[in-house]
Design a protein around this motif. Structure first.
Motif, PDB file in Angstrom:
ATOM      1  N   ALA A  81      18.597  -5.108  48.027  1.00  0.00           N
ATOM      2  CA  ALA A  81      19.315  -5.684  46.885  1.00  0.00           C
ATOM      3  C   ALA A  81      19.492  -7.188  47.009  1.00  0.00           C
ATOM      4  CB  ALA A  81      20.669  -5.006  46.727  1.00  0.00           C
ATOM      5  N   SER A  82      19.719  -7.679  48.243  1.00  0.00           N
ATOM      6  CA  SER A  82      20.017  -9.096  48.422  1.00  0.00           C
ATOM      7  C   SER A  82      18.964  -9.864  49.197  1.00  0.00           C
ATOM      8  CB  SER A  82      21.356  -9.241  49.152  1.00  0.00           C
ATOM      9  OG  SER A  82      21.252  -8.748  50.482  1.00  0.00           O
ATOM     10  N   GLY A  83      18.056  -9.164  49.871  1.00  0.00           N
ATOM     11  CA  GLY A  83      17.078  -9.819  50.729  1.00  0.00           C
ATOM     12  C   GLY A  83      17.640 -10.233  52.068  1.00  0.00           C
ATOM     13  N   ALA A  84      18.941 -10.010  52.310  1.00  0.00           N
ATOM     14  CA  ALA A  84      19.586 -10.448  53.551  1.00  0.00           C
ATOM     15  C   ALA A  84      19.019  -9.708  54.754  1.00  0.00           C
ATOM     16  CB  ALA A  84      21.094 -10.222  53.466  1.00  0.00           C
ATOM     17  N   VAL A  85      19.013 -10.391  55.899  1.00  0.00           N
ATOM     18  CA  VAL A  85      18.557  -9.776  57.141  1.00  0.00           C
ATOM     19  C   VAL A  85      19.653  -8.860  57.663  1.00  0.00           C
ATOM     20  CG1 VAL A  85      17.678 -10.188  59.459  1.00  0.00           C
ATOM     21  CG2 VAL A  85      17.224 -11.855  57.645  1.00  0.00           C
ATOM     22  N   ARG A  86      19.310  -7.612  57.901  1.00  0.00           N
ATOM     23  CA  ARG A  86      20.260  -6.677  58.507  1.00  0.00           C
ATOM     24  C   ARG A  86      20.158  -6.681  60.024  1.00  0.00           C
ATOM     25  NH1 ARG A  86      19.986  -0.994  55.095  1.00  0.00           N
ATOM     26  NH2 ARG A  86      20.896  -1.725  53.119  1.00  0.00           N
ATOM     27  N   SER A  87      18.936  -6.714  60.528  1.00  0.00           N
ATOM     28  CA  SER A  87      18.727  -6.664  61.969  1.00  0.00           C
ATOM     29  C   SER A  87      17.337  -7.187  62.285  1.00  0.00           C
ATOM     30  CB  SER A  87      18.883  -5.221  62.499  1.00  0.00           C
ATOM     31  OG  SER A  87      17.909  -4.371  61.919  1.00  0.00           O
ATOM     32  N   GLY A  88      17.106  -7.454  63.578  1.00  0.00           N
ATOM     33  CA  GLY A  88      15.783  -7.863  64.017  1.00  0.00           C
ATOM     34  C   GLY A  88      15.574  -9.359  64.035  1.00  0.00           C
ATOM     35  N   PRO A  89      14.331  -9.800  64.287  1.00  0.00           N
ATOM     36  CA  PRO A  89      14.060 -11.202  64.594  1.00  0.00           C
ATOM     37  C   PRO A  89      13.801 -12.118  63.402  1.00  0.00           C
ATOM     38  CG  PRO A  89      12.072  -9.915  64.922  1.00  0.00           C
ATOM     39  CD  PRO A  89      13.143  -8.937  64.527  1.00  0.00           C
ATOM     40  N   ALA A  90      13.977 -11.659  62.173  1.00  0.00           N
ATOM     41  CA  ALA A  90      13.704 -12.521  61.021  1.00  0.00           C
ATOM     42  C   ALA A  90      14.692 -13.681  60.960  1.00  0.00           C
ATOM     43  CB  ALA A  90      13.763 -11.714  59.732  1.00  0.00           C
ATOM     44  N   PRO A  91      14.217 -14.916  60.846  1.00  0.00           N
ATOM     45  CA  PRO A  91      15.134 -16.062  60.826  1.00  0.00           C
ATOM     46  C   PRO A  91      15.780 -16.318  59.482  1.00  0.00           C
ATOM     47  CG  PRO A  91      12.876 -16.833  60.744  1.00  0.00           C
ATOM     48  CD  PRO A  91      12.803 -15.343  60.905  1.00  0.00           C
ATOM     49  N   GLU A  92      15.175 -15.833  58.393  1.00  0.00           N
ATOM     50  CA  GLU A  92      15.687 -16.113  57.053  1.00  0.00           C
ATOM     51  C   GLU A  92      15.641 -14.853  56.196  1.00  0.00           C
ATOM     52  OE1 GLU A  92      16.997 -18.882  56.063  1.00  0.00           O
ATOM     53  OE2 GLU A  92      16.337 -20.337  57.585  1.00  0.00           O
ATOM     54  N   ALA A  93      16.451 -14.846  55.137  1.00  0.00           N
ATOM     55  CA  ALA A  93      16.444 -13.745  54.173  1.00  0.00           C
ATOM     56  C   ALA A  93      15.177 -13.793  53.334  1.00  0.00           C
ATOM     57  CB  ALA A  93      17.675 -13.838  53.266  1.00  0.00           C
ATOM     58  N   LEU A  94      14.894 -12.696  52.649  1.00  0.00           N
ATOM     59  CA  LEU A  94      13.789 -12.644  51.695  1.00  0.00           C
ATOM     60  C   LEU A  94      14.219 -13.231  50.352  1.00  0.00           C
ATOM     61  CD1 LEU A  94      12.508  -8.987  52.269  1.00  0.00           C
ATOM     62  CD2 LEU A  94      11.543 -11.092  53.234  1.00  0.00           C
ATOM     63  N   ARG A  95      13.274 -13.784  49.636  1.00  0.00           N
ATOM     64  CA  ARG A  95      13.541 -14.214  48.269  1.00  0.00           C
ATOM     65  C   ARG A  95      13.584 -12.984  47.362  1.00  0.00           C
ATOM     66  NH1 ARG A  95       8.764 -18.243  47.291  1.00  0.00           N
ATOM     67  NH2 ARG A  95       9.676 -18.377  45.208  1.00  0.00           N
ATOM     68  N   CYS A  96      14.358 -13.081  46.286  1.00  0.00           N
ATOM     69  CA  CYS A  96      14.516 -11.972  45.343  1.00  0.00           C
ATOM     70  C   CYS A  96      14.147 -12.436  43.935  1.00  0.00           C
ATOM     71  CB  CYS A  96      15.955 -11.457  45.345  1.00  0.00           C
ATOM     72  SG  CYS A  96      16.520 -10.817  46.934  1.00  0.00           S
ATOM     73  N   TRP A  97      13.671 -11.497  43.124  1.00  0.00           N
ATOM     74  CA  TRP A  97      13.341 -11.758  41.733  1.00  0.00           C
ATOM     75  C   TRP A  97      14.093 -10.790  40.830  1.00  0.00           C
ATOM     76  CZ3 TRP A  97      10.132 -12.906  45.636  1.00  0.00           C
ATOM     77  CH2 TRP A  97       9.390 -14.084  45.573  1.00  0.00           C
ATOM     78  N   ALA A  98      14.356 -11.233  39.611  1.00  0.00           N
ATOM     79  CA  ALA A  98      14.984 -10.364  38.617  1.00  0.00           C
ATOM     80  C   ALA A  98      13.949  -9.394  38.063  1.00  0.00           C
ATOM     81  CB  ALA A  98      15.576 -11.199  37.492  1.00  0.00           C
ATOM     82  N   VAL A  99      14.386  -8.174  37.792  1.00  0.00           N
ATOM     83  CA  VAL A  99      13.500  -7.129  37.286  1.00  0.00           C
ATOM     84  C   VAL A  99      14.016  -6.635  35.940  1.00  0.00           C
ATOM     85  CG1 VAL A  99      12.524  -4.845  37.734  1.00  0.00           C
ATOM     86  CG2 VAL A  99      12.917  -6.423  39.647  1.00  0.00           C
TER      87      VAL A  99
END
Length: 508
Positions: A81-99
């Motif tokens: 829903a937000s692209g936020a990192v929950r766990s693991g080595p990702a340094p940044e959140a994902l980008r999101c688009w409106a649907v």
């Protein structure tokens, strides 16, 4: 491992039929040349970046579960829903688009910025001692979760934080450029108003709530994270401090080894068949050096992986040309050789010690905090002082399965702990997570989820020598961990199963 390109899949701005979107099956498409995933969960349809922010892993090959998507490469988990990192080595959140969904057709519209989180509690200031994986992740997550107060990060080394797993893998092998190592740019700290100071903490004053550093500088805190990490061990033998003897923990360590190779080192001895030791052996063989590994055990990693997988790891190294001297220990080192405890003399102009690390608890210990193989903390990473947390290699945390204490030295797990600390500081819900690490030996990459300090049974499927293998580690009939080769989706499913079985680490 495959890569996505912008011309794969449909144009999602033009739209697709709703019927083409199956429940929890990522659909890869593109928007204005950008790879984008569509994911349907019940009535909700999400559009997110198609590549993991850690090395660009292909998320369409990952696993959707529990409102998140997991990367098949290194198990970074993102909130759909937000692209936020929950766990693991990702340094940044994902980008999101409106649907937009209408008349049986789904279209992706402009980029969408999720609503900012609102902290439930806000410390007046946060001080973080240590700029490794846990410290960096905490600072980043505090800002990502809406914290606006002052954050100070005390970095013991000038170039931290860096992508530490790469130091013993591709970077040491000469396959990764230096610009891959830093986790953050210099501009990053300024943009997020994080004061990053190169200073070593010398004393913690609990009464005054401040940390005193070298040069008589002091930093106060309302909330404090101790992420002091661990220090590599040097064997207490003659010659251990000679200039051609190295440990491998920091970027400076890796640079020193690379400099020795550039200066003509051609014969290396690795003391210790740990993960670091064996990964260094593989990297040095890739650089063309003669490599000998000396270790007291009869089979490297058998205690961790079991005999069959350990045999496969050793076979890979043997095919690469690494020579093993097992059941032996280094007795002394001179400028030209390493002498073993049986009198054998191994020529060496480069020595790497991979014999383990010790948690850096000196600061906590001098302040009177409880220490037991690390700084003793609860499930929420708080120490006996409620305003002090500890995370990463230095934290001794209750095991949610066994109830005993565990201290896990995994880089990606330290990042996850750092995010959990930030949310704990702010009174926000903490997504549960399961430890994960990966180990690379030439062309062989092993993924490992969970934590099994000991086990009494194995369930094995496939053949590690053929790159198709899954092993479950059980204690009293309960799966504690899973190792895999070439089974990315199975490894992700095992992670979710471990979470559902209560093997994760949520903060209360």
């Amino acid at each position: 491992m495959s890569e996505t390109t912008h011309d794969q899949g449909p144009d999602l701005r033009a739209g697709i039929a709703l019927g083409d979107l199956r429940e929890s099956e990522p659909l890869l498409g593109h928007v204005d040349g950008e790879p984008v995933l569509l994911v349907r969960q019940g009535r909700d349809i999400h559009a997110i970046s198609a590549r993991c922010t850690h090395y660009g892993g292909p998320l369409h090959e990952g696993l959707v579960a529990d409102g998140g998507i997991r990367c098949p490469w290194h198990h970074a988990c993102f909130d759909l829903a937000s692209g936020a990192v929950r766990s693991g080595p990702a340094p940044e959140a994902l980008r999101c688009w409106a649907v937009h969904s209408e008349n049986g057709r789904v279209r992706v519209q402009g980029e969408h910025t999720p609503a900012a989180m609102q902290p439930r509690q806000t410390p007046r200031s946060v001080l973080i001692v240590g700029a490794g994986a846990a410290g960096d992740a905490t600072a980043h997550e505090l800002r990502a979760c809406g914290y606006r107060g002052p954050i100070t990060l005390l970095a013991g080394e000038a170039d931290t934080p860096v992508d530490r797993p790469n130091l013993s893998k591709d970077y040491l092998a000469g396959k990764a450029p230096p610009e891959w190592l830093p986790l953050r740019s210099a501009e990053y700290w300024q943009e997020r108003r994080i004061e990053r100071v190169q200073a070593r903490a010398g004393r913690l004053d609990l009464a005054a709530r401040c940390v005193l550093c070298d040069g008589a500088r002091s930093y106060t805190y309302d909330a404090l994270l101790l992420a002091t990490g661990a220090q590599p061990v040097r064997l207490p033998i003659a010659g251990a401090e000679l200039p051609h003897v190295h440990t491998l923990r920091t970027r400076a360590d890796a640079e020193a080894i690379r400099a020795a190779i550039a200066a003509g080192a051609r014969r290396a001895v690795i003391a210790g068949a740990s993960f670091i030791g064996l990964e260094a052996a593989a990297a040095l063989r890739a650089q063309g050096l003669e490599v000998a590994v000396v270790a007291p055990e009869t089979q490297p990693l058998a205690r961790v992986f079991g005999q069959r997988l350990a045999d496969a790891v050793r076979a890979v190294h043997a095919r690469m040309g690494t020579r093993f001297h097992l059941g032996r220990k280094p007795a002394a080192i001179d400028p030209e050789a390493v002498q073993l405890d049986d009198g054998t003399r191994l020529d060496a102009d480069l020595v790497v010690m991979g014999v383990g690390v010790r948690p850096d608890v000196a600061l906590a210990q001098r302040a009177g905090l409880a220490v037991d193989n690390g700084i003793v903390v609860g499930a929420d990473y708080r120490s006996g002082m409620p305003e002090i947390w500890a995370a990463g290699d230095v934290a001794s945390v209750p095991d949610p399965v066994t109830g005993t204490r565990r201290r896990i030295e995994h880089w990606a797990w330290a990042q996850t702990q750092g995010r959990q600390v930030a949310r704990s500081m702010l009174g926000l819900p903490v997504p549960p997570a399961v430890p994960f690490f990966w180990s690379q030996h030439g062309e062989l990459t092993i993924g490992y989820v969970g934590h099994a300090a000991q086990w009494d049974a194995l369930e094995e499927d496939g053949d590690p020598e053929r790159g198709d293998y899954l092993c479950r580690y059980l204690q009293d009939g309960r799966v504690l961990a899973v190792a895999s080769i070439g089974r990315d989706l199975d490894s992700l499913r095992a992670e979710v199963e471990l979470l559902h079985a209560g093997a994760g680490a949520p903060a209360p």
